[in-house]
Write a protein that holds these residues in place. Structure first.
Motif, PDB file in Angstrom:
ATOM      1  N   ASP A 261       0.831  -1.209   0.000  1.00 27.81           N
ATOM      2  CA  ASP A 261       0.000   0.000   0.000  1.00 27.81           C
ATOM      3  C   ASP A 261       0.864   1.257   0.000  1.00 27.81           C
ATOM      4  N   LEU A 262       1.979   1.230   0.748  1.00 28.73           N
ATOM      5  CA  LEU A 262       2.863   2.388   0.770  1.00 28.73           C
ATOM      6  C   LEU A 262       3.577   2.570  -0.571  1.00 28.73           C
ATOM      7  N   ARG A 263       3.910   1.460  -1.214  1.00 28.74           N
ATOM      8  CA  ARG A 263       4.509   1.566  -2.547  1.00 28.74           C
ATOM      9  C   ARG A 263       3.523   2.194  -3.532  1.00 28.74           C
ATOM     10  N   ASP A 264       2.259   1.750  -3.457  1.00 29.39           N
ATOM     11  CA  ASP A 264       1.239   2.315  -4.342  1.00 29.39           C
ATOM     12  C   ASP A 264       1.038   3.799  -4.063  1.00 29.39           C
ATOM     13  N   LEU A 265       1.108   4.175  -2.779  1.00 26.13           N
ATOM     14  CA  LEU A 265       0.953   5.588  -2.423  1.00 26.13           C
ATOM     15  C   LEU A 265       2.092   6.421  -3.000  1.00 26.13           C
ATOM     16  N   MET A 266       3.319   5.931  -2.880  1.00 27.99           N
ATOM     17  CA  MET A 266       4.460   6.656  -3.431  1.00 27.99           C
ATOM     18  C   MET A 266       4.348   6.786  -4.952  1.00 27.99           C
ATOM     19  N   GLN A 267       3.888   5.744  -5.612  1.00 33.54           N
ATOM     20  CA  GLN A 267       3.730   5.811  -7.064  1.00 33.54           C
ATOM     21  C   GLN A 267       2.608   6.761  -7.463  1.00 33.54           C
ATOM     22  N   SER A 268       1.557   6.817  -6.641  1.00 32.63           N
ATOM     23  CA  SER A 268       0.469   7.757  -6.940  1.00 32.63           C
ATOM     24  C   SER A 268       0.923   9.203  -6.778  1.00 32.63           C
ATOM     25  N   LEU A 269       1.933   9.406  -5.928  1.00 34.77           N
ATOM     26  CA  LEU A 269       2.502  10.745  -5.757  1.00 34.77           C
ATOM     27  C   LEU A 269       3.587  11.044  -6.788  1.00 34.77           C
ATOM     28  N   GLN A 270       3.739  10.111  -7.758  1.00 33.23           N
ATOM     29  CA  GLN A 270       4.689  10.269  -8.863  1.00 33.23           C
ATOM     30  C   GLN A 270       6.140  10.335  -8.360  1.00 33.23           C
ATOM     31  N   ALA A 271       6.437   9.524  -7.344  1.00 30.15           N
ATOM     32  CA  ALA A 271       7.812   9.443  -6.846  1.00 30.15           C
ATOM     33  C   ALA A 271       8.633   8.550  -7.762  1.00 30.15           C
ATOM     34  N   ASN A 272       9.861   8.952  -8.018  1.00 31.70           N
ATOM     35  CA  ASN A 272      10.733   8.132  -8.853  1.00 31.70           C
ATOM     36  C   ASN A 272      11.365   7.013  -8.018  1.00 31.70           C
ATOM     37  N   LYS A 273      12.186   6.174  -8.665  1.00 26.33           N
ATOM     38  CA  LYS A 273      12.769   5.022  -7.971  1.00 26.33           C
ATOM     39  C   LYS A 273      13.711   5.450  -6.852  1.00 26.33           C
ATOM     40  N   ALA A 274      14.472   6.512  -7.082  1.00 26.97           N
ATOM     41  CA  ALA A 274      15.392   6.985  -6.043  1.00 26.97           C
ATOM     42  C   ALA A 274      14.626   7.491  -4.822  1.00 26.97           C
ATOM     43  N   GLN A 275      13.539   8.205  -5.031  1.00 22.63           N
ATOM     44  CA  GLN A 275      12.739   8.699  -3.912  1.00 22.63           C
ATOM     45  C   GLN A 275      12.069   7.561  -3.155  1.00 22.63           C
ATOM     46  N   ILE A 276      11.580   6.554  -3.887  1.00 26.69           N
ATOM     47  CA  ILE A 276      10.972   5.398  -3.227  1.00 26.69           C
ATOM     48  C   ILE A 276      12.016   4.655  -2.389  1.00 26.69           C
ATOM     49  N   PHE A 277      13.228   4.575  -2.916  1.00 27.00           N
ATOM     50  CA  PHE A 277      14.283   3.864  -2.201  1.00 27.00           C
ATOM     51  C   PHE A 277      14.658   4.587  -0.911  1.00 27.00           C
ATOM     52  N   TRP A 278      14.938   5.891  -0.996  1.00 24.88           N
ATOM     53  CA  TRP A 278      15.424   6.638   0.165  1.00 24.88           C
ATOM     54  C   TRP A 278      14.318   7.013   1.142  1.00 24.88           C
ATOM     55  N   LYS A 279      13.123   7.296   0.627  1.00 26.63           N
ATOM     56  CA  LYS A 279      12.041   7.764   1.495  1.00 26.63           C
ATOM     57  C   LYS A 279      11.161   6.636   2.045  1.00 26.63           C
ATOM     58  N   LEU A 280      11.165   5.484   1.395  1.00 24.26           N
ATOM     59  CA  LEU A 280      10.275   4.409   1.822  1.00 24.26           C
ATOM     60  C   LEU A 280      11.046   3.138   2.179  1.00 24.26           C
ATOM     61  N   GLU A 281      11.810   2.618   1.218  1.00 27.06           N
ATOM     62  CA  GLU A 281      12.420   1.295   1.415  1.00 27.06           C
ATOM     63  C   GLU A 281      13.499   1.305   2.501  1.00 27.06           C
ATOM     64  N   VAL A 282      14.354   2.306   2.477  1.00 25.25           N
ATOM     65  CA  VAL A 282      15.428   2.352   3.482  1.00 25.25           C
ATOM     66  C   VAL A 282      14.866   2.518   4.899  1.00 25.25           C
TER      67      VAL A 282
END
Length: 292
Positions: A185-206
């Motif tokens: 769900d958090l991945r889908d939220l980040m994608q809905s906010l048009q976050a790129n792969k680097a932003q998803i990595f640093w802001k969510l995955e890490v």
């Protein structure tokens, strides 16, 4: 009717906003006090544990009355420790082992993190690599260490490789598990906010994988000391493992105790450093303070 009229005339007091603010301030102050008390409690428990262990050791040495080359007492070990410090022997070998441990932990942790990220992102790659990774853990490091010493020599490189291989698997597994525990769900939220792969990595995955990753790093920090000693026991002319070999060959059991206790202190120091990192970067986990 009269009772209803009295109820209508009774004033209704609105909740005082200052009360809520005061309770929040008390809660924040309580958490800050817990953060200050926690290191003191941990240090107190450590000191009490050390005192109890030394007292039990002293009683065993006195009651069993074994020769010093079998079970030396705390006094003999302390005297040997001071002698090793004065002649520089202990410090010299300590620095060699510490350098091997830190280098092995860094290289093994970095390689495990990179490969763990690739395995977490590619299930196909995980299926291909998993049999080899699992099979490699079924072989004791004591059996692999002589081969590494033969191939890379008795110098520091073989010891760093042994340390790296020792810490590799637990950090790898925790990296994969941590990255896969990120809610979809958090991945889908980040994608809905048009976050790129680097932003998803640093802001969510890490941030999401960091607690599990640091748990693996705690295990790796202690295993790295074991890897260094195994390599030094197999073949080396420096390090605390070499010092253990010297004490064993000369029946200087007090020297063996000094080297073993120094290794234990090194492992505890590395473990505590990882705990400090967790406290710094995982302060948002309230259970760390509520559990006190």
């Amino acid at each position: 009717m009269k009772e209803g009229w009295l109820l209508l005339k009774t004033p209704i007091h609105a909740p005082n906003p200052n009360i809520g603010a005061f309770s929040m301030l008390l809660e924040v102050t309580k958490k800050q006090n817990k953060r200050k008390i926690r290191p003191v409690k941990r240090l107190l428990f450590l000191v009490l544990s050390l005192i109890a262990g030394i007292a039990l050791w002293y009683l065993l040495a006195r009651l069993l009355a074994l020769p010093a080359f079998i079970l030396p007492g705390p006094g003999l070990v302390w005297a040997r420790f001071l002698q090793s410090l004065r002649d520089g022997q202990l410090f010299r070998h300590f620095l060699v082992t510490l350098m091997e441990v830190l280098a092995g932990l860094f290289i093994g942790g970095l390689a495990a993190s990179l490969l763990g990220y690739l395995l977490a992102k590619s299930p196909t790659l995980e299926k291909l690599a998993s049999p080899y990774l699992v099979a490699s853990q079924s072989i004791p490091m004591v059996a692999i260490a002589p081969l590494l010493v033969i191939w890379f020599g008795p110098g520091i490189i073989s010891k760093i490789l042994i340390c790296s291989l020792t810490v590799f698997f637990p950090i790898l597994v925790n990296t994969v598990v941590g990255l896969r525990e990120v809610p979809q769900d958090l991945r889908d939220l980040m994608q809905s906010l048009q976050a790129n792969k680097a932003q998803i990595f640093w802001k969510l995955e890490v941030p999401a994988a960091l607690p599990i990753f640091l748990g693996g790093l705690r295990v790796g920090a202690t295993l790295s000391v074991i890897g260094a000693v195994v390599g030094e026991l197999v073949g080396s002319d420096r390090g605390l493992g070499f010092l253990i070999n010297i004490g064993r060959g000369q029946y200087d059991t007090a020297l063996v105790f000094v080297a073993v206790i120094t290794l234990g202190a090194m492992a505890m120091a590395l473990y505590s450093i990882v705990l400090l990192i967790e406290t710094k970067f995982l302060s948002w986990q309230s259970w760390r303070y509520d559990a006190l």
